[in-house]
Design a protein around this motif. Sequence first.
Motif: not given
Lengths: 297, 325, 272
Positions: B98-103, B105-108, B149-157
């Motif tokens: 799931x960690x890689x399932x977020x794109x 370049x888009x905001x969550x 953006x996804x990269x600003x989130x931790x794995x759990x988030x």
Amino acid sequence: MLNNHYVQRFVKGWRIFIKNPVGKAGIGILTVFMIMALASFCLPLFGPMYDPMTGIDPNIKISTPPSLTHWLGTDNVGRDIFAQLLEGAKVAFIVGLSSAFFSIVLGTVIGMVSGYAGGWVDAILMRTADIIMVMPSLVILLILASLFGQFNIWLIVFIIAIMRWPAVSRVIRSQTLSLKTRPFIEASRVAGASSVRIIFRHIMPNVLPLAFLYMTFRVTAAILVEAALSFLGFGDPSQVSWGMMLQWVWKSGHMFQAPYWLIPPGISISLLTLAFYMLGRAMDEVLDPRLRKEGQS
Amino acid sequence: MSLLSVDNLSIGYETKNGMVKAVDGISFSLEKGRPLGFVGESGCGKTTIGMTLMGLLPDNAKILSGSVRFQTQDLVRLTEDQWRSVRGKDIAMIFQAAMNALNPVYRVDDQVREAILAHRPDISDKELNHRIRELFELVEIPYERIHDYPHEYSGGMKQRVIIAMALACQPQVIIADEPTTALDVIVQDQILEELRAIQSKLNTGLIFISHDIAVVASICEDICVMYGGQIVETGTRKEVFSSPRHPYTKTLLGSYLSLDNEEHIIIPDMRESADLTLASGCCRFQANCTACDAACKSDQPTWIDISPTHKALCCDAGIIRNPHD
Amino acid sequence: MTNYDPDKHPLIEMKGVTKAYNPRKGFFGRKGNKVLALNDIDLNIHKGEIFGLVGQSGSGKTTTGRLLVKLEDPTHGKIRLKGELINDLGGKPLQHFRSKVQMIFQDPYQSLNPHLSIAETISEPLVVHGIGSPESRREKVIQTLETVGLRPGKAFYNHYPHQLSGGQRQRVAVARAIVLDPEFIVADEPTSMLDATIAIQLLRLLSRIRDEFGMTFLFITHNLAAAKYLCDRVAVIHEGHIVEVNTAENIIRNPEHPYTKKLIKVQPGFRF
């Protein structure tokens, strides 16, 4: 090194390769040219008249169209065009394969060393590669030729090889960079293996398929460069090649008078380069499973 | 009436060595509010089941027999077009990676918005924003972080966002395939807590797939233990984990390390992975089974009931009926 | 390395070890912050013990392992093997060090070269250290294969990694690590990619090897239960700091640091 494992890998790759229509067509065309190249060795059997360079039909003083004695006709001094075409196939293979081979060996070794060593070694090698890569090879060859006169065929091979390694080394280097951090390379370092051993024992088998792939594309490039050079009059005057034949057609003013003389070498150049290109495309598919259709694995 | 019921489902993969049966004649049903867990090791077919229920089987997979009844339809017969209206809307999935399932370049929040709009294109802006806010509250992501953006989130988030996306259309069934495998134990614990809370609040159907028996035990009321494409034992979690009957379940439990069971560890002698090319219906555990005898090679195993909810698949009723061994 | 007295020096001694990574400069020359993977670590590992290093991803546990096998070097601090400093080893002494310290990696699918046979993989350490003749190496490889439970060794000798299961590959990796009879082995999450039934067999194998050959292990794991099962002593590492070192038994029973307590609390188990 040649053992069962490598044979198996080859057989597996071959099966995928031969299923691909592009690969099949490439192999087909290539086979025809290979037969032609081999046939050129039989020319002396038919007497001195069929020597592609010096064999002159004593009865003919001008370019003649195809006939029973000269299947594709003769050139303006009475030499057999078919014999020249066969000889040209041989030369194309020699030029294409040997210069591709040299540039691949050079590119692969430099790429692996550069990627594995990193640091200043990497910086020096890659800056050199960049400089050579942006140089237009044909223009350089033309300048050299105009300075030193016409080249010997092996010199042409050598110069093409020197001009063409950087692109290969870039690809091999990036592959090496990703391999370098793989645990099996680190395991080998921990075991005490030297850099030379790691490069040639562990990295090389993993980049070789890619190197071979690039070799097919390099063959295409080398054949074209040699043809262009010869056509422009800077080829090896003691060698018959397809480019040289085109040069003769043009120089003797038969460009629009003797299609039987102009078309065969022209088509041969296009077809042979196309064949190697198709070979490369099909190999690409063997190496990159993502290009493969389902059920072919 | 169960929410989803699977009957005698078999799925094969076309390989160069012929058809491999990854799922062999399994049946189960999912009840509302009773999470169902699938536990087994790699290659046991648990992920294939999840993919079937989502209509996401790869091209070389083929449903050989069986049916999947959901609402009024048989999911096995749906066309790709029909699947599109079911997938994500009625049945949603929380993926393994799931960690890689977020794109990236888009905001969550835009990604969650997309998930809602895909099935409810006519929703009003006001309602849409309300729904997004609701979802992020549900998975406990602070409102001020939803425009990140996804990269600003931790794995759990990130995993919470994936859960929010799965919940976006109020699905009736959620399939969670190893949703915590890539996470640290502390984060895993939080996510499992989250899933439990959401499940009891929304009362959806949940199918939870994992290789980790303790994780499955902490979420699911009912358990299916899988081996080699077959369900070998099923029952409530208490029945399966306190009184395992199938030799494989015992092996699996016996080799699970927790902080207080080292004296109960039984080192198994598992040599071979399950042979998926065996004829359908054969016992696939026989090569690794300590209780296996000659009869196991020829007989077809049958379901042996221990209680109305607890049963195991074996050739030898004696082994299954005897709780101590 | 002469006259080593295990009572005087621990086999491995880390003193004030810090490892910093410099992230690349930003696009416009913005300076990135230094990342401290390890921050002032002290650690002693005694001869013959299996020492567990437990931590979550990003805690610095893998970095510690890589420093100890000299895949990387520390930014500050000293590392000693048998009382002798290994920080600046090079040439012959480094080669000698490499024959004494080995590593087992996490992913058995990545740690074996797909183009080398099992025999070539396991004999590589012998070849690079110039040990034995081809025949004696062959003997040693077969014997090592049997030690790690791949019996009969001859049957696996000419196999390639893709013909083996994950558990078998990891056994090959163990064989490669022990074939030189090293004194110290770093095992970096050797079981985390394996199924539970296979993992427990591998843990058993490691503990048997220790008992049989007296090798010392650093067992790196995120799984506290596995550390408790296998290790004599355990260190808990968190954000580059070692927060607690104790016997495995004591750490579980009387955790002192809040992080350890939290870790124990969230261990999955059967609570219902």
